[in-house]
Scaffold this motif. Structure first.
Motif, PDB file in Angstrom:
ATOM      1  N   LEU A  11       0.835  -1.198   0.000  1.00 28.89           N
ATOM      2  CA  LEU A  11       0.000   0.000   0.000  1.00 28.89           C
ATOM      3  C   LEU A  11       0.868   1.245   0.000  1.00 28.89           C
ATOM      4  O   LEU A  11       1.892   1.278   0.679  1.00 28.89           O
ATOM      5  N   ASP A  12       0.440   2.262  -0.717  1.00 26.26           N
ATOM      6  CA  ASP A  12       1.040   3.589  -0.595  1.00 26.26           C
ATOM      7  C   ASP A  12       0.272   4.285   0.522  1.00 26.26           C
ATOM      8  O   ASP A  12      -0.705   5.002   0.290  1.00 26.26           O
ATOM      9  N   GLN A  13       0.693   4.029   1.753  1.00 26.70           N
ATOM     10  CA  GLN A  13      -0.071   4.461   2.915  1.00 26.70           C
ATOM     11  C   GLN A  13      -0.240   5.976   2.981  1.00 26.70           C
ATOM     12  O   GLN A  13      -1.313   6.468   3.345  1.00 26.70           O
ATOM     13  N   SER A  14       0.770   6.736   2.618  1.00 31.37           N
ATOM     14  CA  SER A  14       0.660   8.207   2.655  1.00 31.37           C
ATOM     15  C   SER A  14      -0.403   8.692   1.686  1.00 31.37           C
ATOM     16  O   SER A  14      -1.234   9.544   2.033  1.00 31.37           O
ATOM     17  N   SER A  15      -0.407   8.157   0.486  1.00 30.11           N
ATOM     18  CA  SER A  15      -1.393   8.536  -0.520  1.00 30.11           C
ATOM     19  C   SER A  15      -2.804   8.143  -0.085  1.00 30.11           C
ATOM     20  O   SER A  15      -3.756   8.918  -0.241  1.00 30.11           O
ATOM     21  N   GLU A  31     -10.023  -3.513  -6.177  1.00 30.50           N
ATOM     22  CA  GLU A  31     -11.037  -3.976  -5.229  1.00 30.50           C
ATOM     23  C   GLU A  31     -10.654  -3.609  -3.801  1.00 30.50           C
ATOM     24  O   GLU A  31     -11.512  -3.231  -3.004  1.00 30.50           O
ATOM     25  N   LEU A  32      -9.378  -3.674  -3.472  1.00 30.73           N
ATOM     26  CA  LEU A  32      -8.932  -3.300  -2.135  1.00 30.73           C
ATOM     27  C   LEU A  32      -9.208  -1.820  -1.869  1.00 30.73           C
ATOM     28  O   LEU A  32      -9.719  -1.455  -0.806  1.00 30.73           O
ATOM     29  N   MET A  33      -8.906  -0.948  -2.833  1.00 33.01           N
ATOM     30  CA  MET A  33      -9.166   0.481  -2.645  1.00 33.01           C
ATOM     31  C   MET A  33     -10.671   0.739  -2.508  1.00 33.01           C
ATOM     32  O   MET A  33     -11.089   1.563  -1.690  1.00 33.01           O
ATOM     33  N   ARG A  34     -11.486   0.012  -3.274  1.00 27.70           N
ATOM     34  CA  ARG A  34     -12.938   0.159  -3.169  1.00 27.70           C
ATOM     35  C   ARG A  34     -13.410  -0.189  -1.750  1.00 27.70           C
ATOM     36  O   ARG A  34     -14.206   0.530  -1.152  1.00 27.70           O
ATOM     37  N   ILE A  35     -12.873  -1.257  -1.198  1.00 26.27           N
ATOM     38  CA  ILE A  35     -13.307  -1.677   0.128  1.00 26.27           C
ATOM     39  C   ILE A  35     -12.714  -0.780   1.216  1.00 26.27           C
ATOM     40  O   ILE A  35     -13.375  -0.502   2.222  1.00 26.27           O
ATOM     41  N   ILE A  36     -11.512  -0.293   1.023  1.00 21.08           N
ATOM     42  CA  ILE A  36     -10.941   0.668   1.972  1.00 21.08           C
ATOM     43  C   ILE A  36     -11.855   1.886   2.086  1.00 21.08           C
ATOM     44  O   ILE A  36     -12.173   2.336   3.183  1.00 21.08           O
ATOM     45  N   ILE A  37     -12.317   2.411   0.953  1.00 19.48           N
ATOM     46  CA  ILE A  37     -13.168   3.605   1.005  1.00 19.48           C
ATOM     47  C   ILE A  37     -14.598   3.244   1.401  1.00 19.48           C
ATOM     48  O   ILE A  37     -15.312   4.064   1.993  1.00 19.48           O
ATOM     49  N   HIS A  38     -15.019   2.022   1.138  1.00 12.33           N
ATOM     50  CA  HIS A  38     -16.346   1.554   1.557  1.00 12.33           C
ATOM     51  C   HIS A  38     -16.494   1.705   3.075  1.00 12.33           C
ATOM     52  O   HIS A  38     -17.514   2.207   3.561  1.00 12.33           O
ATOM     53  N   ASN A  62     -17.358   4.752  -6.561  1.00  7.72           N
ATOM     54  CA  ASN A  62     -16.810   5.083  -7.880  1.00  7.72           C
ATOM     55  C   ASN A  62     -16.292   6.512  -7.919  1.00  7.72           C
ATOM     56  O   ASN A  62     -15.224   6.782  -8.485  1.00  7.72           O
ATOM     57  N   HIS A  63     -17.021   7.433  -7.318  1.00  7.68           N
ATOM     58  CA  HIS A  63     -16.573   8.826  -7.251  1.00  7.68           C
ATOM     59  C   HIS A  63     -15.257   8.925  -6.476  1.00  7.68           C
ATOM     60  O   HIS A  63     -14.319   9.597  -6.908  1.00  7.68           O
ATOM     61  N   ALA A  64     -15.196   8.251  -5.338  1.00  6.31           N
ATOM     62  CA  ALA A  64     -13.977   8.269  -4.523  1.00  6.31           C
ATOM     63  C   ALA A  64     -12.797   7.662  -5.279  1.00  6.31           C
ATOM     64  O   ALA A  64     -11.685   8.183  -5.234  1.00  6.31           O
ATOM     65  N   LEU A  65     -13.040   6.554  -5.979  1.00 10.05           N
ATOM     66  CA  LEU A  65     -11.965   5.925  -6.752  1.00 10.05           C
ATOM     67  C   LEU A  65     -11.469   6.841  -7.854  1.00 10.05           C
ATOM     68  O   LEU A  65     -10.266   6.888  -8.148  1.00 10.05           O
ATOM     69  N   SER A  66     -12.372   7.593  -8.477  1.00 11.83           N
ATOM     70  CA  SER A  66     -11.942   8.527  -9.528  1.00 11.83           C
ATOM     71  C   SER A  66     -11.066   9.635  -8.943  1.00 11.83           C
ATOM     72  O   SER A  66     -10.120  10.071  -9.584  1.00 11.83           O
ATOM     73  N   ILE A  67     -11.367  10.055  -7.724  1.00 15.38           N
ATOM     74  CA  ILE A  67     -10.518  11.052  -7.047  1.00 15.38           C
ATOM     75  C   ILE A  67      -9.135  10.466  -6.789  1.00 15.38           C
ATOM     76  O   ILE A  67      -8.120  11.139  -7.025  1.00 15.38           O
ATOM     77  N   LEU A  68      -9.074   9.221  -6.341  1.00 19.89           N
ATOM     78  CA  LEU A  68      -7.775   8.579  -6.089  1.00 19.89           C
ATOM     79  C   LEU A  68      -6.971   8.471  -7.380  1.00 19.89           C
ATOM     80  O   LEU A  68      -5.776   8.787  -7.407  1.00 19.89           O
ATOM     81  N   LEU A  69      -7.604   8.053  -8.450  1.00 21.51           N
ATOM     82  CA  LEU A  69      -6.904   7.874  -9.723  1.00 21.51           C
ATOM     83  C   LEU A  69      -6.410   9.182 -10.308  1.00 21.51           C
ATOM     84  O   LEU A  69      -5.432   9.206 -11.051  1.00 21.51           O
ATOM     85  N   ASN A  70      -7.082  10.275  -9.988  1.00 18.40           N
ATOM     86  CA  ASN A  70      -6.704  11.584 -10.545  1.00 18.40           C
ATOM     87  C   ASN A  70      -5.866  12.428  -9.592  1.00 18.40           C
ATOM     88  O   ASN A  70      -5.633  13.590  -9.853  1.00 18.40           O
ATOM     89  N   SER A  71      -5.435  11.811  -8.480  1.00 13.10           N
ATOM     90  CA  SER A  71      -4.636  12.598  -7.515  1.00 13.10           C
ATOM     91  C   SER A  71      -3.155  12.419  -7.756  1.00 13.10           C
ATOM     92  O   SER A  71      -2.700  11.625  -8.489  1.00 13.10           O
TER      93      SER A  71
END
Length: 139
Positions: free
Chosen positions: A14-18, A99-106, A130-139
């Motif tokens: 994991l990139d824990q800081s990100s 899937e891990l990032m989806r569940i982390i934000i879930h 999905n909105h949260a994942l798009s924020i992660l991908l664009n950060s």
């Protein structure tokens, strides 16, 4: 503080800081500060034990969230079964990391008050994930 630990399983990469920055961004989007969040990655067996002991459920699940939030600050323990994450990722045709990032934000969305017990609230949860994942991908 956002902590990442394991019980009976190896820590995923994991990139824990990100991830910490992302979680704070999503919490703020819903009007919350982040207090203390403990992510505990574990096996299916451990997740089943927690589900039985604390929730009275006798089935496997990918995430169990214990909410200790206040009206303005999210706090909680989020148990995630990495084995279920892997099998779910394979079943729906996405990467383990996605899937891990989806569940982390879930789990975070649950702490902000989002539920997913009905078809309508489940659809809302998925849209917010999905909105949260798009924020992660664009950060």
């Amino acid at each position: 503080m956002i902590h990442f630990t394991t019980q009976d399983i190896e820590m995923p990469t994991l990139d824990q800081s990100s991830i910490r920055r992302w979680i704070k961004t999503i919490a703020a989007h819903y009007g919350f500060a982040v207090g203390t969040i403990h992510y505990i990655f574990c096996s299916d067996q451990r997740e089943l034990e927690i589900n039985r002991e604390f929730l009275g459920h006798d089935y496997y699940t990918d995430v169990i969230t214990f909410d200790y939030s206040t009206p303005t600050t999210i706090n909680g323990d989020i148990f995630i079964s990495l084995e279920t994450i892997q099998s779910n990722a394979e079943m729906i045709g996405v990467s383990f990391d996605n899937e891990l990032m989806r569940i982390i934000i879930h789990g975070i969305l649950h702490l902000t008050g989002q539920m997913d017990k009905t078809p309508e609230t489940k659809a809302e949860m998925t849209a917010k994930e999905n909105h949260a994942l798009s924020i992660l991908l664009n950060s």
